[in-house]
Design a protein around this motif. Sequence first.
Motif, mmCIF file in Angstrom:
data_model
loop_
_atom_site.group_PDB
_atom_site.id
_atom_site.type_symbol
_atom_site.label_atom_id
_atom_site.label_comp_id
_atom_site.label_asym_id
_atom_site.label_seq_id
_atom_site.Cartn_x
_atom_site.Cartn_y
_atom_site.Cartn_z
ATOM 1 N N ASN A 161 -42.486 -15.163 32.548
ATOM 2 C CA ASN A 161 -42.340 -15.022 31.093
ATOM 3 C C ASN A 161 -40.888 -15.029 30.633
ATOM 4 O OD1 ASN A 161 -43.385 -14.813 28.499
ATOM 5 N ND2 ASN A 161 -43.598 -12.585 28.565
ATOM 6 N N GLY A 162 -40.022 -15.660 31.398
ATOM 7 C CA GLY A 162 -38.647 -15.827 30.958
ATOM 8 C C GLY A 162 -37.821 -14.562 31.039
ATOM 9 N N SER A 163 -36.667 -14.608 30.401
ATOM 10 C CA SER A 163 -35.730 -13.487 30.435
ATOM 11 C C SER A 163 -35.850 -12.637 29.172
ATOM 12 C CB SER A 163 -34.297 -14.004 30.561
ATOM 13 O OG SER A 163 -33.923 -14.680 29.370
ATOM 14 N N LEU A 164 -35.341 -11.419 29.249
ATOM 15 C CA LEU A 164 -35.308 -10.547 28.076
ATOM 16 C C LEU A 164 -34.505 -11.204 26.959
ATOM 17 C CD1 LEU A 164 -35.692 -7.921 26.525
ATOM 18 C CD2 LEU A 164 -33.812 -6.932 27.853
ATOM 19 N N ASP A 165 -33.442 -11.905 27.319
ATOM 20 C CA ASP A 165 -32.610 -12.581 26.335
ATOM 21 C C ASP A 165 -33.438 -13.526 25.458
ATOM 22 O OD1 ASP A 165 -29.722 -13.461 25.525
ATOM 23 O OD2 ASP A 165 -30.761 -15.326 25.979
ATOM 24 N N SER A 166 -34.332 -14.287 26.083
ATOM 25 C CA SER A 166 -35.131 -15.249 25.313
ATOM 26 C C SER A 166 -36.091 -14.548 24.365
ATOM 27 C CB SER A 166 -35.897 -16.176 26.259
ATOM 28 O OG SER A 166 -36.888 -15.454 26.992
ATOM 29 N N HIS A 167 -36.543 -13.359 24.721
ATOM 30 C CA HIS A 167 -37.481 -12.627 23.866
ATOM 31 C C HIS A 167 -36.768 -11.906 22.724
ATOM 32 C CE1 HIS A 167 -41.292 -13.153 26.076
ATOM 33 N NE2 HIS A 167 -40.493 -13.305 27.111
ATOM 34 N N LEU A 168 -35.517 -11.542 22.936
ATOM 35 C CA LEU A 168 -34.763 -10.881 21.874
ATOM 36 C C LEU A 168 -34.117 -11.878 20.926
ATOM 37 C CD1 LEU A 168 -32.958 -7.947 23.741
ATOM 38 C CD2 LEU A 168 -34.797 -7.748 22.063
ATOM 39 N N TYR A 169 -33.650 -13.015 21.474
ATOM 40 C CA TYR A 169 -32.805 -13.913 20.683
ATOM 41 C C TYR A 169 -33.247 -15.372 20.680
ATOM 42 C CZ TYR A 169 -29.967 -9.808 21.726
ATOM 43 O OH TYR A 169 -29.533 -8.524 21.889
ATOM 44 N N GLY A 170 -34.329 -15.706 21.371
ATOM 45 C CA GLY A 170 -34.765 -17.098 21.428
ATOM 46 C C GLY A 170 -35.176 -17.634 20.063
ATOM 47 N N ARG A 171 -35.074 -18.941 19.899
ATOM 48 C CA ARG A 171 -35.353 -19.562 18.600
ATOM 49 C C ARG A 171 -36.794 -19.374 18.148
ATOM 50 N NH1 ARG A 171 -32.272 -25.469 18.676
ATOM 51 N NH2 ARG A 171 -30.130 -24.660 18.699
ATOM 52 N N ASN A 172 -37.731 -19.552 19.059
ATOM 53 C CA ASN A 172 -39.155 -19.510 18.697
ATOM 54 C C ASN A 172 -39.812 -18.209 19.125
ATOM 55 O OD1 ASN A 172 -39.050 -22.231 17.695
ATOM 56 N ND2 ASN A 172 -39.103 -22.954 19.823
ATOM 57 N N ARG A 173 -39.025 -17.166 19.155
ATOM 58 C CA ARG A 173 -39.538 -15.885 19.671
ATOM 59 C C ARG A 173 -40.454 -15.205 18.651
ATOM 60 N NH1 ARG A 173 -34.705 -15.102 17.316
ATOM 61 N NH2 ARG A 173 -34.389 -13.258 16.018
ATOM 62 N N ASN A 174 -41.375 -14.406 19.187
ATOM 63 C CA ASN A 174 -42.118 -13.453 18.370
ATOM 64 C C ASN A 174 -41.374 -12.125 18.432
ATOM 65 O OD1 ASN A 174 -44.287 -15.252 17.759
ATOM 66 N ND2 ASN A 174 -45.091 -14.898 19.829
ATOM 67 N N VAL A 175 -41.630 -11.261 17.475
ATOM 68 C CA VAL A 175 -40.992 -9.944 17.496
ATOM 69 C C VAL A 175 -41.448 -9.192 18.740
ATOM 70 C CG1 VAL A 175 -40.789 -7.719 16.323
ATOM 71 C CG2 VAL A 175 -40.779 -9.841 14.988
ATOM 72 N N LEU A 176 -40.498 -8.692 19.489
ATOM 73 C CA LEU A 176 -40.811 -7.928 20.696
ATOM 74 C C LEU A 176 -41.208 -6.516 20.288
ATOM 75 C CD1 LEU A 176 -40.781 -8.267 23.802
ATOM 76 C CD2 LEU A 176 -38.446 -7.359 23.779
ATOM 77 N N GLU A 177 -42.472 -6.173 20.508
ATOM 78 C CA GLU A 177 -42.978 -4.873 20.070
ATOM 79 C C GLU A 177 -42.262 -3.732 20.784
ATOM 80 O OE1 GLU A 177 -47.160 -4.797 20.653
ATOM 81 O OE2 GLU A 177 -47.577 -6.353 19.157
ATOM 82 N N TRP A 178 -42.266 -2.563 20.135
ATOM 83 C CA TRP A 178 -41.553 -1.441 20.722
ATOM 84 C C TRP A 178 -42.133 -1.036 22.083
ATOM 85 C CZ3 TRP A 178 -37.137 0.622 20.991
ATOM 86 C CH2 TRP A 178 -36.994 1.807 21.722
ATOM 87 N N SER A 179 -43.441 -1.069 22.220
ATOM 88 C CA SER A 179 -44.048 -0.669 23.497
ATOM 89 C C SER A 179 -43.545 -1.560 24.628
ATOM 90 C CB SER A 179 -45.577 -0.747 23.410
ATOM 91 O OG SER A 179 -45.992 -2.069 23.074
ATOM 92 N N ALA A 180 -43.348 -2.853 24.344
ATOM 93 C CA ALA A 180 -42.808 -3.768 25.357
ATOM 94 C C ALA A 180 -41.358 -3.416 25.659
ATOM 95 C CB ALA A 180 -42.923 -5.210 24.874
ATOM 96 N N ILE A 214 -32.570 -9.977 33.305
ATOM 97 C CA ILE A 214 -33.782 -9.160 33.378
ATOM 98 C C ILE A 214 -34.955 -10.096 33.093
ATOM 99 C CG2 ILE A 214 -35.079 -7.238 32.394
ATOM 100 C CD1 ILE A 214 -32.398 -5.957 31.658
ATOM 101 N N LEU A 215 -35.747 -10.378 34.112
ATOM 102 C CA LEU A 215 -36.869 -11.312 33.981
ATOM 103 C C LEU A 215 -38.160 -10.555 33.732
ATOM 104 C CD1 LEU A 215 -35.963 -13.838 36.824
ATOM 105 C CD2 LEU A 215 -35.272 -13.850 34.418
ATOM 106 N N LEU A 216 -39.090 -11.204 33.024
ATOM 107 C CA LEU A 216 -40.293 -10.517 32.549
ATOM 108 C C LEU A 216 -41.563 -11.264 32.928
ATOM 109 C CD1 LEU A 216 -39.068 -9.828 28.898
ATOM 110 C CD2 LEU A 216 -38.869 -8.289 30.863
ATOM 111 N N THR A 217 -42.628 -10.501 33.141
ATOM 112 C CA THR A 217 -43.961 -11.076 33.248
ATOM 113 C C THR A 217 -44.615 -11.008 31.870
ATOM 114 O OG1 THR A 217 -45.139 -9.001 33.659
ATOM 115 C CG2 THR A 217 -44.114 -10.077 35.568
#
Length: 359
Positions: A161-180, A214-217
């Motif tokens: 599931n890519g890196s934390l960077d892509s989930h925080l700042y990627g162009r097509n990202r969804n909002v990273l929920e707090w629980s995640a 930091i890589l994610l599943t």
Amino acid sequence: MDSAYETLIHKVSKLDQEPGIGLLHRKIDANLSKSVREAISLSRNAPAGPPPLCSICQHKTPSFGNPPRWFTFAELQLATGGFSQANFLAEGGFGSVHRGVLPDGQVIAVKQYKLASTQGDKEFCSEVEVLSCAQHRNVVMLIGFCVEDGRRLLVYEYICNGSLDSHLYGRNRNVLEWSARQKIAVGAARGLRYLHEECRVGCIVHRDMRPNNILLTHDFEALVGDFGLARWQPDGDMGVETRVIGTFGYLAPEYAQSGQITEKADVYSFGVVLLELVTGWKAVDINRPRGQQCLTEWARPLLERDAIDELVDPSLKNCYMDREVRRMMQCCSLCIQRDPHFRPRMSQVLRMLEGDILM
């Protein structure tokens, strides 16, 4: 660097002769049963292999305890479809990364270094040495490597599931929920705690802790990766580097100024990552107004005032656990202390994030 490779191969080959290598350095967390990547029972009813790392992808997980395997270049060409564009994952200063599948079904990520260079050779050897001795469920596993005709490749387990960077700042990202975000912080803290305090060969300093590494599943299990800059840190050693290596915005002040490196430099960097999880801001952003471009300097006074409303990522829209955010803010404040002696150890950071230490 031929002698360096010969030394490296000798060290790695000796791992085959060490009985119970996996059991010696696989540390079992008390909460391991809550994770997808669970400890393998040693009972008669143990499963044939470890459970999949990701509950969605169900990719086969490599077994702990195996020393890295020496692959031929032909094997890796076959696994990646000739390093095809369809299997391309990423490219950086080091080279490129491709997805692949081994004949046994194991999904892998193959990092192919650029043409031989002194710095590239050092990073390659460092990563093989470190990951040959460090196996933990929150550390990306090195499956093998290839040194052939000037080529240098590393073979890792594929993290889906890519890196934390892509989930925080990627162009097509969804909002990273707090629980995640909370789960990612805890997982990465476990990985760093293992490297600093529990690895059988002693303390390992990562030296490049940031969201890209930091890589994610898909379950948001976090794994610490990219050990090209890592180094051993004997107890009490305050070795001075000939040059400072790392990423601006994450460098601890004492390291940036004098080259002194201890595990507390990783703690500082991790504090910056926690700030990014809380705020949704990059560590350094020259597009922000003057005084807000460096995240740590902008956030310090707000952390001291416990100004949660000014710090928390507005994209969360108040959908977060107040006590968890405040705990993470307190961890940030402690981790980014300018004096390394005032920073906590990663085991303490983990306990604070999990709510085991009252602050």
